[in-house]
Design an enzyme around this catalytic site. Structure first.
Site, PDB file in Angstrom:
ATOM      1  N   ASN A 112       0.110  36.296   5.841  1.00  8.31           N
ATOM      2  CA  ASN A 112      -0.275  35.575   6.476  1.00  8.31           C
ATOM      3  C   ASN A 112      -0.275  33.444   7.013  1.00  8.31           C
ATOM      4  O   ASN A 112      -0.689  32.852   7.296  1.00  8.31           O
ATOM      5  CB  ASN A 112      -1.613  34.970   6.932  1.00  8.31           C
ATOM      6  CG  ASN A 112      -1.905  36.495   7.198  1.00  8.31           C
ATOM      7  OD1 ASN A 112      -2.679  37.215   6.366  1.00  8.31           O
ATOM      8  ND2 ASN A 112      -2.034  36.963   8.586  1.00  8.31           N
TER       9      ASN A 112
ATOM     10  N   ILE B  68       0.335  28.820   8.811  1.00 10.28           N
ATOM     11  CA  ILE B  68      -0.741  28.943   8.310  1.00 10.28           C
ATOM     12  C   ILE B  68      -1.228  30.156   9.899  1.00 10.28           C
ATOM     13  O   ILE B  68      -0.972  29.769  10.612  1.00 10.28           O
ATOM     14  CB  ILE B  68      -2.185  28.876   8.143  1.00 10.28           C
ATOM     15  CG1 ILE B  68      -1.831  28.044   6.690  1.00 10.28           C
ATOM     16  CG2 ILE B  68      -3.408  29.566   7.678  1.00 10.28           C
ATOM     17  CD1 ILE B  68      -2.894  27.493   6.132  1.00 10.28           C
ATOM     18  N   CYS B  69      -1.360  31.389   9.772  1.00 10.65           N
ATOM     19  CA  CYS B  69      -1.449  32.695  10.803  1.00 10.65           C
ATOM     20  C   CYS B  69      -2.675  32.565  10.324  1.00 10.65           C
ATOM     21  O   CYS B  69      -3.696  33.579  10.396  1.00 10.65           O
ATOM     22  CB  CYS B  69      -0.470  33.767  11.398  1.00 10.65           C
ATOM     23  SG  CYS B  69      -0.846  34.263  12.218  1.00 10.65           S
ATOM     24  N   MET B  70      -3.803  32.385  11.933  1.00 10.45           N
ATOM     25  CA  MET B  70      -5.149  32.077  11.906  1.00 10.45           C
ATOM     26  C   MET B  70      -5.838  31.526  12.751  1.00 10.45           C
ATOM     27  O   MET B  70      -5.665  30.682  13.543  1.00 10.45           O
ATOM     28  CB  MET B  70      -5.995  31.212  10.374  1.00 10.45           C
ATOM     29  CG  MET B  70      -7.212  31.139  10.097  1.00 10.45           C
ATOM     30  SD  MET B  70      -7.858  30.888   9.112  1.00 10.45           S
ATOM     31  CE  MET B  70      -7.841  28.544   9.350  1.00 10.45           C
TER      32      MET B  70
ATOM     33  N   ASP C 141      -1.650  40.583  11.858  1.00 10.77           N
ATOM     34  CA  ASP C 141      -0.976  39.747  12.842  1.00 10.77           C
ATOM     35  C   ASP C 141      -0.280  38.361  11.155  1.00 10.77           C
ATOM     36  O   ASP C 141      -0.707  37.325  11.180  1.00 10.77           O
ATOM     37  CB  ASP C 141      -2.666  38.653  13.169  1.00 10.77           C
ATOM     38  CG  ASP C 141      -1.627  37.628  13.764  1.00 10.77           C
ATOM     39  OD1 ASP C 141      -1.253  37.257  14.265  1.00 10.77           O
ATOM     40  OD2 ASP C 141      -2.536  36.849  14.192  1.00 10.77           O
TER      41      ASP C 141
END
Length: 195
Positions: free
Chosen positions: A79, A86-88, A123
């Site tokens: 992620n 950052i993928c959050m 994701d």
């Protein structure tokens, strides 16, 4: 003005009652637009004993718009991409994300630390790493440990945190009322809870 009062209040709160494994300070003492955060790699993960530096850019419309946070220290994670992005969900505006003005910087850093413990391969920003995480967990963990050892292990975490602001015995943080709180370095980084 609201942005700076909010940031001052959040930094004051984080430094007066630190959370284990995270810290956050202004990158430059003259501005609160860019902050530096440090996350200690969670135990029982491939990031254990790593000291990860992050950079936080506070937008003008904060807290109505989420801060932009990226890893400065390279990390092997599905992620987090090679640029440190950052993928959050907490870092994205609705409807694609869950950002809300009530979310504090401390909560974001705690969430990022939890993401290090529990990656979300469904994701990913790095599809190859996500696939490796799903299909060959041992290989993923081995590579993540190698990255941590190469880029994030500078010494024992407690030693690094004590050295970080070596020239300052105490950090002075002003809260929004103008009062001053002195927080010793060990408490500031949550070492009193770690030792």
């Amino acid at each position: 003005m609201q942005k700076f009062q909010r940031i001052k209040r959040e930094l004051f709160r984080m430094n007066s009652t630190p959370t284990q494994g995270i810290s956050c300070t202004p990158k430059d003492e003259n501005t609160l637009d860019v902050l530096t955060a440090v996350i200690i790699g969670p135990q029982c993960t491939p990031y254990e004993n790593g000291t990860f530096q992050l950079e936080i850019h506070i937008p003008d419309k904060y807290p109505f718009v989420p801060p932009m946070i990226k890893f400065v220290t390279p990390i092997y994670h599905p992620n987090i991409d090679n640029a440190g992005r950052i993928c959050m969900d907490n870092l994205k505006m609705p409807p694609k994300g869950t950002w809300a003005p009530q979310i504090a910087l401390e909560n974001l850093l705690i969430s990022i630390r939890l993401l290090m413990t529990n990656p979300n391969p469904d994701d990913p920003l790095m599809p190859d790493i996500a696939e490796e995480y799903k299909s060959s967990r041992e290989q993923f963990e081995s590579k993540a440990r190698e990255y941590t050892k190469k880029y994030a292990i500078i010494g024992e975490p407690s030693t690094l945190l004590r050295k970080r602001d070596k020239e300052l015995t105490h950090t002075v943080v002003e809260d929004i009322s103008g009062d001053t709180a002195r927080v010793d370095e060990q408490k500031r980084f949550g070492q009193d809870k770690m030792d």
